[in-house]
Motif scaffolding. Structure first.
Motif, mmCIF file in Angstrom:
data_model
loop_
_atom_site.group_PDB
_atom_site.id
_atom_site.type_symbol
_atom_site.label_atom_id
_atom_site.label_comp_id
_atom_site.label_asym_id
_atom_site.label_seq_id
_atom_site.Cartn_x
_atom_site.Cartn_y
_atom_site.Cartn_z
ATOM 1 N N ILE A 29 0.076 -1.139 0.031
ATOM 2 C CA ILE A 29 0.036 0.592 -0.013
ATOM 3 C C ILE A 29 0.492 1.045 -0.397
ATOM 4 C CG2 ILE A 29 -0.480 -0.059 2.397
ATOM 5 C CD1 ILE A 29 -3.186 1.205 1.713
ATOM 6 N N SER A 30 0.637 2.514 -0.535
ATOM 7 C CA SER A 30 1.185 3.641 -0.610
ATOM 8 C C SER A 30 -0.048 4.864 -0.386
ATOM 9 C CB SER A 30 2.068 3.565 -2.075
ATOM 10 O OG SER A 30 2.447 5.097 -2.016
ATOM 11 N N ALA A 31 0.203 5.430 0.496
ATOM 12 C CA ALA A 31 -0.240 6.522 0.436
ATOM 13 C C ALA A 31 -0.285 7.816 -0.447
ATOM 14 C CB ALA A 31 -0.455 7.448 2.250
ATOM 15 N N ALA A 32 0.442 7.384 -1.310
ATOM 16 C CA ALA A 32 0.460 8.636 -2.957
ATOM 17 C C ALA A 32 -0.113 8.070 -3.743
ATOM 18 C CB ALA A 32 2.303 8.817 -3.314
ATOM 19 N N LEU A 33 -0.746 8.615 -4.832
ATOM 20 C CA LEU A 33 -1.130 8.444 -5.764
ATOM 21 C C LEU A 33 -0.099 8.867 -7.369
ATOM 22 C CD1 LEU A 33 -4.522 10.220 -5.300
ATOM 23 C CD2 LEU A 33 -3.805 7.944 -4.668
ATOM 24 N N PRO A 34 -0.423 8.245 -8.135
ATOM 25 C CA PRO A 34 0.621 8.491 -8.900
ATOM 26 C C PRO A 34 0.441 9.419 -10.143
ATOM 27 C CG PRO A 34 -1.167 6.280 -9.456
ATOM 28 C CD PRO A 34 -1.280 6.785 -8.476
ATOM 29 N N ALA A 35 1.553 10.339 -10.381
ATOM 30 C CA ALA A 35 1.362 11.239 -11.329
ATOM 31 C C ALA A 35 0.249 10.559 -12.733
ATOM 32 C CB ALA A 35 2.597 11.802 -11.786
ATOM 33 N N SER A 36 0.910 9.377 -13.227
ATOM 34 C CA SER A 36 -0.130 8.609 -14.758
ATOM 35 C C SER A 36 -0.413 7.835 -13.927
ATOM 36 C CB SER A 36 1.476 8.903 -15.613
ATOM 37 O OG SER A 36 2.633 8.212 -15.606
ATOM 38 N N GLN A 37 -1.435 7.379 -14.532
ATOM 39 C CA GLN A 37 -2.176 6.139 -14.317
ATOM 40 C C GLN A 37 -1.142 4.622 -15.400
ATOM 41 O OE1 GLN A 37 -4.428 4.945 -12.018
ATOM 42 N NE2 GLN A 37 -4.342 7.185 -11.551
ATOM 43 N N ASN A 38 -0.510 4.912 -15.080
ATOM 44 C CA ASN A 38 0.829 3.609 -15.910
ATOM 45 C C ASN A 38 1.285 3.179 -15.351
ATOM 46 O OD1 ASN A 38 2.669 5.333 -16.095
ATOM 47 N ND2 ASN A 38 1.679 6.732 -18.185
ATOM 48 N N VAL A 39 2.134 2.573 -15.348
ATOM 49 C CA VAL A 39 3.293 1.045 -15.034
ATOM 50 C C VAL A 39 4.277 2.629 -14.133
ATOM 51 C CG1 VAL A 39 5.105 -0.941 -14.941
ATOM 52 C CG2 VAL A 39 2.487 -0.853 -15.792
ATOM 53 N N ALA A 40 4.791 2.792 -14.834
ATOM 54 C CA ALA A 40 5.644 4.011 -14.494
ATOM 55 C C ALA A 40 5.815 5.313 -13.911
ATOM 56 C CB ALA A 40 6.485 4.726 -15.895
ATOM 57 N N GLY A 41 4.128 5.288 -13.940
ATOM 58 C CA GLY A 41 3.526 6.253 -12.401
ATOM 59 C C GLY A 41 3.313 5.672 -11.556
ATOM 60 N N TYR A 42 2.972 4.259 -11.326
ATOM 61 C CA TYR A 42 3.160 3.478 -10.316
ATOM 62 C C TYR A 42 4.332 3.354 -9.678
ATOM 63 C CZ TYR A 42 -1.868 2.519 -9.874
ATOM 64 O OH TYR A 42 -3.283 3.381 -9.846
ATOM 65 N N ALA A 43 5.472 2.765 -10.308
ATOM 66 C CA ALA A 43 6.724 2.403 -10.292
ATOM 67 C C ALA A 43 7.300 3.524 -9.189
ATOM 68 C CB ALA A 43 7.003 2.006 -10.799
ATOM 69 N N ALA A 44 7.026 4.622 -9.433
ATOM 70 C CA ALA A 44 8.226 5.906 -8.782
ATOM 71 C C ALA A 44 7.148 5.378 -7.722
ATOM 72 C CB ALA A 44 7.294 6.939 -9.661
ATOM 73 N N LEU A 45 6.077 5.146 -7.042
ATOM 74 C CA LEU A 45 5.895 5.634 -5.771
ATOM 75 C C LEU A 45 6.580 4.119 -5.244
ATOM 76 C CD1 LEU A 45 1.520 5.276 -6.609
ATOM 77 C CD2 LEU A 45 3.275 6.974 -6.158
ATOM 78 N N SER A 46 6.512 4.630 -3.481
ATOM 79 C CA SER A 46 7.117 4.245 -2.662
ATOM 80 C C SER A 46 5.789 3.105 -2.013
ATOM 81 C CB SER A 46 8.279 4.634 -1.682
ATOM 82 O OG SER A 46 7.856 4.584 -0.400
ATOM 83 N N PHE A 47 6.319 2.077 -2.002
ATOM 84 C CA PHE A 47 5.080 1.096 -0.904
ATOM 85 C C PHE A 47 5.631 0.545 -0.357
ATOM 86 C CE2 PHE A 47 3.476 1.508 -5.608
ATOM 87 C CZ PHE A 47 2.263 1.392 -5.442
ATOM 88 N N THR A 48 4.215 -0.141 1.237
ATOM 89 C CA THR A 48 4.837 -0.313 1.860
ATOM 90 C C THR A 48 3.557 -1.716 2.449
ATOM 91 O OG1 THR A 48 5.479 1.947 3.337
ATOM 92 C CG2 THR A 48 4.686 -0.791 4.593
ATOM 93 N N GLU A 49 4.843 -2.890 2.697
ATOM 94 C CA GLU A 49 4.634 -4.179 2.151
ATOM 95 C C GLU A 49 3.226 -4.872 3.216
ATOM 96 O OE1 GLU A 49 5.935 -8.357 1.685
ATOM 97 O OE2 GLU A 49 6.857 -7.436 0.340
ATOM 98 N N ILE A 50 1.687 -5.120 3.162
ATOM 99 C CA ILE A 50 1.658 -5.842 4.172
ATOM 100 C C ILE A 50 1.851 -7.131 4.642
ATOM 101 C CG2 ILE A 50 -0.980 -6.498 5.080
ATOM 102 C CD1 ILE A 50 -1.421 -3.443 2.873
ATOM 103 N N ASN A 51 2.492 -7.501 5.917
ATOM 104 C CA ASN A 51 2.738 -8.412 6.162
ATOM 105 C C ASN A 51 1.509 -9.312 6.467
ATOM 106 O OD1 ASN A 51 5.632 -8.531 5.001
ATOM 107 N ND2 ASN A 51 5.504 -7.269 6.644
ATOM 108 N N GLY A 52 1.957 -10.780 7.065
ATOM 109 C CA GLY A 52 1.490 -11.806 7.410
ATOM 110 C C GLY A 52 -0.104 -12.140 6.356
ATOM 111 N N LEU A 53 0.076 -11.778 5.515
ATOM 112 C CA LEU A 53 -1.436 -11.932 4.865
ATOM 113 C C LEU A 53 -1.286 -13.816 4.894
ATOM 114 C CD1 LEU A 53 -1.086 -9.523 1.615
ATOM 115 C CD2 LEU A 53 -2.338 -9.337 4.025
ATOM 116 N N ASP A 54 -2.984 -14.433 4.313
ATOM 117 C CA ASP A 54 -2.529 -15.354 4.603
ATOM 118 C C ASP A 54 -3.569 -15.448 2.778
ATOM 119 O OD1 ASP A 54 -5.354 -15.081 5.058
ATOM 120 O OD2 ASP A 54 -5.333 -17.240 6.038
#
Length: 147
Positions: A12-37
């Motif tokens: 998850i990231s609290a930021a939104l991408p500058a563009s709705q494409n792979v490059a826009g999302y890849a530029a964001l900093s994401f925090t992994e959600i652990n413990g998922l089943d």
């Protein structure tokens, strides 16, 4: 190639991408959600619109698109940064968050959504304290192929 879901992650990231494409999302900093089943099923589904004329067959059309929802469940962990951000998003009435699902082969799926609640489940002495939420997806899913 088919494979198992073992090793898939949700972030998850609290930021939104500058563009709705792979490059826009890849530029964001994401925090992994652990413990998922479980993460859940997602993807776009158009609603079905029908019209039945007095003379003739029923006509079927594609209506508005619902991009789906995730229903992740996880071992509740107060100290996990990803779960903490998920709980913050659940309390945020207006906020839109960015998400990344990463498959074991390196392929990714990006999207934005709202987090609807965070429930804690206490089922019994032989069970983990679990957390669950619903993430309603509000944008098209942006696929990024494995590198």
């Amino acid at each position: 190639m088919a494979g198992t879901a073992a090793g898939t992650t949700l972030a998850i990231s609290a930021a939104l991408p500058a563009s709705q494409n792979v490059a826009g999302y890849a530029a964001l900093s994401f925090t992994e959600i652990n413990g998922l089943d479980k993460i859940g099923t997602f993807g776009s589904t158009p609603s079905k619109v029908t019209f039945t004329p007095l003379k003739g067959a029923t006509q079927k059309h594609k209506g508005s698109v619902d991009y789906g929802a995730l229903g992740p469940t996880m071992a509740h962990d107060e100290d996990d940064a990803g779960q903490a951000l998920l709980r913050t998003a659940a309390d945020d009435q207006l906020g839109e968050y960015s998400f990344r699902v990463a498959y074991p082969d390196g392929a990714k799926r990006y999207f934005q959504g709202k987090v609807f609640g965070y429930q804690e489940a206490v089922e019994g002495a032989e069970n983990m304290l679990m957390g669950s939420t619903t993430i309603e997806i509000n944008t098209p899913i942006v696929p990024a192929p494995a590198a």
